[in-house]
Design an enzyme around this catalytic site. Structure first.
Site, PDB file in Angstrom:
ATOM      1  N   LYS A 161       0.929  -1.143   0.089  1.00  0.00           N
ATOM      2  CA  LYS A 161      -0.039   0.134   0.061  1.00  0.00           C
ATOM      3  C   LYS A 161       0.963   1.257   0.018  1.00  0.00           C
ATOM      4  O   LYS A 161       0.353   2.053  -0.749  1.00  0.00           O
ATOM      5  CB  LYS A 161      -0.888  -0.079   1.275  1.00  0.00           C
ATOM      6  N   ARG A 162       1.993   1.168   0.713  1.00  0.00           N
ATOM      7  CA  ARG A 162       2.739   2.508   0.671  1.00  0.00           C
ATOM      8  C   ARG A 162       3.342   2.990  -0.429  1.00  0.00           C
ATOM      9  O   ARG A 162       3.550   4.150  -0.503  1.00  0.00           O
ATOM     10  CB  ARG A 162       4.186   2.014   1.525  1.00  0.00           C
TER      11      ARG A 162
END
Ligand code: GLU
Length: 484
Positions: free
Chosen positions: A257-258
């Site tokens: 997700k980062r």
């Protein structure tokens, strides 16, 4: 030959990760390449991980990407239900778990939390801490088990894996994989809430739904020997396994997700179009025989040979995807492009401007729709710029020459009523000829004065047309003042 049947079996736990979409796409392509069927099965037995709305995301994504299913919750093909929580109610998992118990391949376990907490733990392939069960309840007599069940004692059902020997399963890409049974834990098949674990349900469902090929991430490789043992215990033929390589970010870390672009929705929000996303994702782990890169979904169906899937990790390169998206925009039908670009144009342009005209100018110059803003921002207002921009070697002009040209051009533009590109072009050409200037010598300073930029998606007279007389004259006057 038997008809190929594949399934996409997502757990509704949130957004559609790039890795999930690749799995769905490859499952779809494996089936469609051979004229087979592609099925959607919702794996919602892990109630704790269930996320409201996640099924809608799955359906929407599959629809947007064109990965239509032949069978699924909304399309009965005779092997349903297609949602695992509904399958639980049919008693199917319990029935098969009991069959395994009868065969000595599974057993009831009544150990409570405290006892389990005292056992050794190990770290599984995907980083989870798991309890290594010590087979304590395998030692219970038939009577003890009956008594516990009669008393309503909570239980789970575990797979009984011998400590000796080895288990082998075959993966299409990795070949035969053999592990020592001592490395395999007696995993839970049925949980205390009566639900099956993924580990059990995937085997029962793939078999009873006649799945022939299973495509999934290679985090499942370490569990596959246990699945193989289940197939063998039932006397079922296991499906063809295709485990896919990891997808990493630019730093060779698992795409997470980062990165900000790890899900289909993120990418759509960032202005990518689904056709380009699908095309790009197809190449994350698969490549054709030649170096071709642009494929429509139909072309992928034709070309996709799963034997060409790579074993090495695939790097998700957002720049490459941007490039590819740009190629799709260039090739897009003008009307469709306009429809999709419209919200971005409306946001970026001053009211009353001819959006269609601007759309046709930016179409070949952007990679994603949000790029429109920086391409056309000067149409709203001239940005801060340095007069050094007026000096240009190619057109053999400097700031002083530019001032002279603009001073001459101003009255021409003030007197002009027809602000069409053609008429304006003819006028400025006439002026250039009268002075013995080359075209560029006149157009260069006009364009800088109107835009404050050396690169614009439209030429000087096209910009004049877009801005109209009042605004154009205002900008030329401001430029003369700036240069004086
Ligand atoms: N429900 C599993 C997941 O979402 C599917 C794994 C499989 O395809 O077997 O990861």
């Amino acid at each position: 030959m038997e008809k190929i049947r594949t399934r996409y079996a997502p757990s509704p736990t949130g957004k559609m990760h790039v890795g999930n979409l690749r799995t769905a796409l490859y499952e779809f392509l494996v089936a469609k390449h051979e004229g087979g069927d592609f099925m959607l099965r919702i794996e919602d037995t892990d109630q704790e991980r269930f996320v409201e709305g996640a099924i809608d995301i799955i359906n929407r994504t599959l629809e947007m990407t064109g990965l239509y299913h032949d069978e699924g919750p909304d399309k009965d093909g005779g092997v349903g239900p297609y949602v695992q929580s509904e399958r639980v109610k049919t008693g199917i998992y319990m029935k098969y778990a009991k069959e395994l118990i009868d065969k000595g391949e599974a057993y009831y376990c009544f150990c409570d939390k405290e006892r389990l907490a005292s056992l050794k733990t190990a770290v599984s392939e995907d980083g989870k801490t798991i309890t290594v069960y010590d087979k304590h309840c395998l030692g219970l007599s038939k009577e003890e088990v009956e008594k516990n069940l009669a008393e309503g004692k909570p239980f789970v059902i575990r797979q009984n894996i011998p400590n000796e020997g080895t288990t082998t399963f075959k993966d299409e890409l990795y070949g035969d994989i053999t592990v020592d049974n001592s490395e395999l834990d007696d995993m839970i098949l049925i949980k205390s809430d009566g639900y099956p674990t993924y580990n059990f349900a995937n085997v029962v469902d793939d078999h009873t739904m006649n799945i022939t090929h299973v495509v999934r991430g290679n985090e499942y490789i370490s569990s596959s020997p246990k699945y193989q043992r289940l197939y063998d215990a039932f006397g079922w033929k296991s499906p063809v396994y295709i485990h896919l390589p990891l997808i990493t970010d630019e730093n060779h870390k698992k795409l997470s997700k980062r990165s900000g672009h790890s899900s289909f929705e993120d990418l759509i929000d960032q202005g990518f179009i689904s056709e380009a996303i699908v095309n790009y994702i197809a190449l994350l782990g698969w490549s054709p025989e030649d170096n071709r890169e642009i494929f429509s979904l139909d072309e992928l169906i034709r070309e996709f040979d799963y034997h060409r899937i790579s074993k090495s990790p695939a790097v998700f390169d957002i720049q490459k995807l941007r490039w590819m998206n740009g190629e799709y925009l260039k090739a897009m039908d003008d009307d469709k492009f306009f429809e999709m670009a419209k919200p971005y144009l409306e946001e970026a342009l001053p009211a009353g401007m001819d959006l269609k005209k601007v759309a046709s100018k930016v179409k070949t110059r952007i990679e994603v729709f949000p790029d429109i803003a920086e391409q056309v921002d000067f149409l709203k207002a001239v940005p801060e710029y340095s007069t050094e921009l007026y000096a240009n070697k190619k057109n053999k002009i400097d700031a002083a020459g530019s001032l002279a040209v603009l001073t001459d051009v101003l009255p021409i533009l003030e007197a002009q009523d027809d602000y069409s590109n053609d008429a304006l072009y003819a006028k400025l050409l006439e002026y250039a000829e009268s002075k013995g200037f080359k075209n560029g010598y006149v157009m260069w300073p006009v364009r800088i004065a109107l835009s404050g930029k050396v690169m614009t998606p439209a030429g000087a007279t096209e910009i004049l047309e877009l801005l109209g007389k009042e605004e154009s004259v205002k900008r030329i006057k401001a430029a003369i003042e700036k240069l004086s």
